[in-house]
Design an enzyme around this catalytic site. Structure first.
Site, short mmCIF file in Angstrom:
data_model
loop_
_atom_site.label_atom_id
_atom_site.label_comp_id
_atom_site.label_asym_id
_atom_site.label_seq_id
_atom_site.Cartn_x
_atom_site.Cartn_y
_atom_site.Cartn_z
N HIS A 7 37.86 37.53 43.78
CA HIS A 7 38.18 38.92 44.06
C HIS A 7 39.68 39.05 44.32
O HIS A 7 40.35 38.05 44.64
CB HIS A 7 37.37 39.42 45.26
CG HIS A 7 35.95 39.73 44.93
ND1 HIS A 7 34.94 39.60 45.84
CD2 HIS A 7 35.37 40.18 43.78
CE1 HIS A 7 33.80 39.96 45.28
NE2 HIS A 7 34.04 40.31 44.04
N ASP B 33 32.56 39.34 34.54
CA ASP B 33 31.46 38.78 35.31
C ASP B 33 30.23 38.63 34.42
O ASP B 33 29.52 37.62 34.47
CB ASP B 33 31.10 39.67 36.51
CG ASP B 33 32.22 39.80 37.52
OD1 ASP B 33 33.05 38.88 37.62
OD2 ASP B 33 32.27 40.84 38.21
N HIS C 260 32.15 47.23 41.20
CA HIS C 260 31.28 46.53 40.25
C HIS C 260 30.36 45.54 40.96
O HIS C 260 29.97 44.53 40.40
CB HIS C 260 32.11 45.86 39.16
CG HIS C 260 32.99 44.75 39.65
ND1 HIS C 260 34.07 44.96 40.49
CD2 HIS C 260 32.95 43.42 39.43
CE1 HIS C 260 34.64 43.80 40.76
NE2 HIS C 260 33.98 42.85 40.14
N GLY D 257 36.88 41.03 35.61
CA GLY D 257 35.54 41.17 36.17
C GLY D 257 34.95 42.57 36.01
O GLY D 257 33.86 42.73 35.44
N ASP E 191 35.46 38.24 48.38
CA ASP E 191 36.07 38.93 49.51
C ASP E 191 35.00 39.84 50.12
O ASP E 191 34.71 40.90 49.59
CB ASP E 191 37.27 39.76 49.04
CG ASP E 191 37.89 40.57 50.16
OD1 ASP E 191 37.50 40.39 51.34
OD2 ASP E 191 38.77 41.40 49.86
N ASP F 48 27.40 44.03 39.18
CA ASP F 48 27.70 42.94 38.25
C ASP F 48 27.82 41.61 39.00
O ASP F 48 27.36 40.58 38.52
CB ASP F 48 29.01 43.21 37.50
CG ASP F 48 28.95 44.44 36.62
OD1 ASP F 48 27.85 44.80 36.18
OD2 ASP F 48 30.01 45.04 36.39
N ARG G 79 22.74 36.09 40.84
CA ARG G 79 21.31 35.93 40.53
C ARG G 79 21.12 34.95 39.36
O ARG G 79 20.27 34.07 39.41
CB ARG G 79 20.68 37.30 40.23
CG ARG G 79 19.19 37.24 40.02
CD ARG G 79 18.50 38.61 39.90
NE ARG G 79 19.28 39.66 39.27
CZ ARG G 79 19.91 40.65 39.92
NH1 ARG G 79 19.88 40.72 41.22
NH2 ARG G 79 20.58 41.56 39.25
#
Length: 126
Positions: free
Chosen positions: A12, A65, A92, A60, A85, A95, A101
């Site tokens: 981030h 991502d 997002h 990202g 962060d 995402d 996951r």
């Protein structure tokens, strides 16, 4: 991305300096890995350690991502280091959650902070 081990790096905005320094500090270990990174993170890693094999994907929020998630789903990423962060809201965020996951579903090692990344790197280098 055929052949060799592949490491995904994401950070981030408030953690990009930390990721660049982490890559510089671990460039000897990372030298034997292919690295994929989201756009800006990849650029910062290349600046800090220009000798590394880094493929920059999209930023990202613009799909990077998701690109890394797709590489995880196809078995092309072997480990993920994502300096998150937790104090800054991310537009997002869905995402980011989907990426995490996928790392869990496909059972790849994932570090979300520098302390855990150090442990992960130690096992990769062993």
């Amino acid at each position: 991305m055929a052949g060799g081990k592949c490491l995904a790096l994401i950070a981030h905005d408030q953690k990009k300096d930390d990721m660049a320094e982490f890559a510089r500090r671990n460039r000897e270990t990372f030298a034997s890995w292919k690295i994929v990174a989201t756009g800006t993170t990849g650029g910062r890693v290349i600046e800090a350690a220009p000798d590394l094999d880094v493929t920059r994907l999209k930023s990202g929020p613009l799909g990077g991502d998701q690109q890394i998630g797709a590489l995880i789903a196809t078995g092309e990423v072997d480990a993920l280091i994502f300096f998150v962060d937790p104090l800054t809201p991310m537009p997002h965020d869905v995402d980011v959650k989907a990426l995490m996951r996928l790392a869990i579903v496909y059972d790849i090692p994932m570090a979300l902070n520098e302390a855990t990344a150090d442990k992960l790197i130690a096992t990769l280098h062993a």
